[in-house]
Design an enzyme around this catalytic site. Structure first.
Site, PDB file in Angstrom:
ATOM      1  N   GLU A 293     -41.548   3.320 -13.355  1.00  0.00           N
ATOM      2  CA  GLU A 293     -40.881   3.350 -12.442  1.00  0.00           C
ATOM      3  C   GLU A 293     -40.268   4.674 -11.373  1.00  0.00           C
ATOM      4  O   GLU A 293     -40.421   4.980 -10.275  1.00  0.00           O
ATOM      5  CB  GLU A 293     -40.888   1.844 -11.712  1.00  0.00           C
ATOM      6  N   LEU A 294     -39.454   4.719 -12.083  1.00  0.00           N
ATOM      7  CA  LEU A 294     -38.746   5.688 -12.308  1.00  0.00           C
ATOM      8  C   LEU A 294     -39.091   7.353 -12.162  1.00  0.00           C
ATOM      9  O   LEU A 294     -38.813   7.953 -11.745  1.00  0.00           O
ATOM     10  CB  LEU A 294     -37.476   6.342 -13.422  1.00  0.00           C
TER      11      LEU A 294
ATOM     12  N   VAL B 231     -42.300  -0.761 -18.015  1.00  0.00           N
ATOM     13  CA  VAL B 231     -42.827  -0.543 -16.288  1.00  0.00           C
ATOM     14  C   VAL B 231     -42.297  -0.182 -15.794  1.00  0.00           C
ATOM     15  O   VAL B 231     -41.982   0.969 -15.038  1.00  0.00           O
ATOM     16  CB  VAL B 231     -42.938  -1.609 -16.073  1.00  0.00           C
ATOM     17  N   CYS B 232     -40.786   0.133 -15.937  1.00  0.00           N
ATOM     18  CA  CYS B 232     -39.499   0.552 -15.661  1.00  0.00           C
ATOM     19  C   CYS B 232     -39.865   2.298 -15.995  1.00  0.00           C
ATOM     20  O   CYS B 232     -39.275   3.775 -14.976  1.00  0.00           O
ATOM     21  CB  CYS B 232     -38.287   0.476 -16.928  1.00  0.00           C
ATOM     22  N   THR B 233     -40.300   2.841 -17.054  1.00  0.00           N
ATOM     23  CA  THR B 233     -40.495   4.399 -16.838  1.00  0.00           C
ATOM     24  C   THR B 233     -41.675   4.799 -15.891  1.00  0.00           C
ATOM     25  O   THR B 233     -41.372   6.046 -15.029  1.00  0.00           O
ATOM     26  CB  THR B 233     -41.555   4.480 -18.433  1.00  0.00           C
TER      27      THR B 233
END
Ligand code: BEZ
Length: 212
Positions: A48-49, A44-46
């Site tokens: 988002e960034l 998910v973080c990937t």
């Protein structure tokens, strides 16, 4: 201590992917968005960034600097950035704080032990040029954030900083706005000589003042 609306955003000096940053100096006269993500090399973080990197020109247009944070080491951030560029089609084009000692996470109350006692939650802070906190948001690790919503809030904050208006639910830049409830009709006549619509005495709408 939680960081609340209207507080001065706590200042700090930290290592980032773009070198050491003193937060307040780095913000300068700009608006700022500080957001945490729980962990490097996570799905998910990937996304988002990658999304924030794609939206960077939109933040720039709004004189707003963005900065990410996770509790991982700087070397991990740098390796992970290569994956983000490869998978998201955009290289990360803003600094990411390496907060391995959790100094900044603690300062901003980004670790919620009943959710996870080591990783940060997905926090967002919008900070004004006066260094005051204008918005706080907290999302769980399992839900990626909607960064278009962050841009929408910045539009509202920047508009309402300049005019005595408020923005209704789901407002988008260019839509009608609401006259602030503290503004009397007498004052409104001076502020908005173009007039307004009285839906109810407490609900007065008018076209967005800086667009008409
Ligand atoms: C993610 O970014 O996918 C993630 C990060 C930490 C915990 C769970 C999911």
């Amino acid at each position: 201590m939680p960081v609340r609306l209207g507080d001065t955003a706590p200042d700090f000096t930290a290592q980032t992917t773009e070198g050491e940053i003193n937060f307040h100096d780095w913000l300068g006269d700009s608006w700022g968005v500080l957001f945490s993500h729980p962990k490097d090399f996570t799905p998910v973080c990937t996304t988002e960034l990658g999304t924030v990197a794609r939206l960077k020109p939109e933040f720039d247009k709004r004189n707003t600097k963005v900065i990410g944070l996770s509790v991982d080491e700087l070397g991990n951030h740098e390796k992970w950035n290569e994956d983000i560029a490869e998978t998201q089609g955009t290289a990360v084009n803003f600094p990411i704080i390496s907060d391995a000692d959790r100094k900044v996470s603690d300062l901003y109350d980004m670790i919620h032990p009943n959710a996870n006692d080591t990783l940060t939650v997905r926090s967002v802070f919008i900070i004004g040029p006066d260094k005051k906190v204008k918005l706080t948001l907290t999302y769980p690790a399992s839900t990626g954030r909607n960064f278009s919503e962050i841009l929408r809030v910045i539009d509202s904050l920047q508009l309402t900083a300049g005019y005595k208006v408020a923005t209704p639910a789901d407002w988008q830049d260019g839509d009608d706005v609401i006259i602030g409830s503290a503004v009397t009709n007498e004052e409104a006549e001076k502020l908005f000589p173009q007039g307004w619509t009285t839906v109810k005495p407490y609900l007065r709408t008018l076209p967005q003042p800086n667009k008409s």
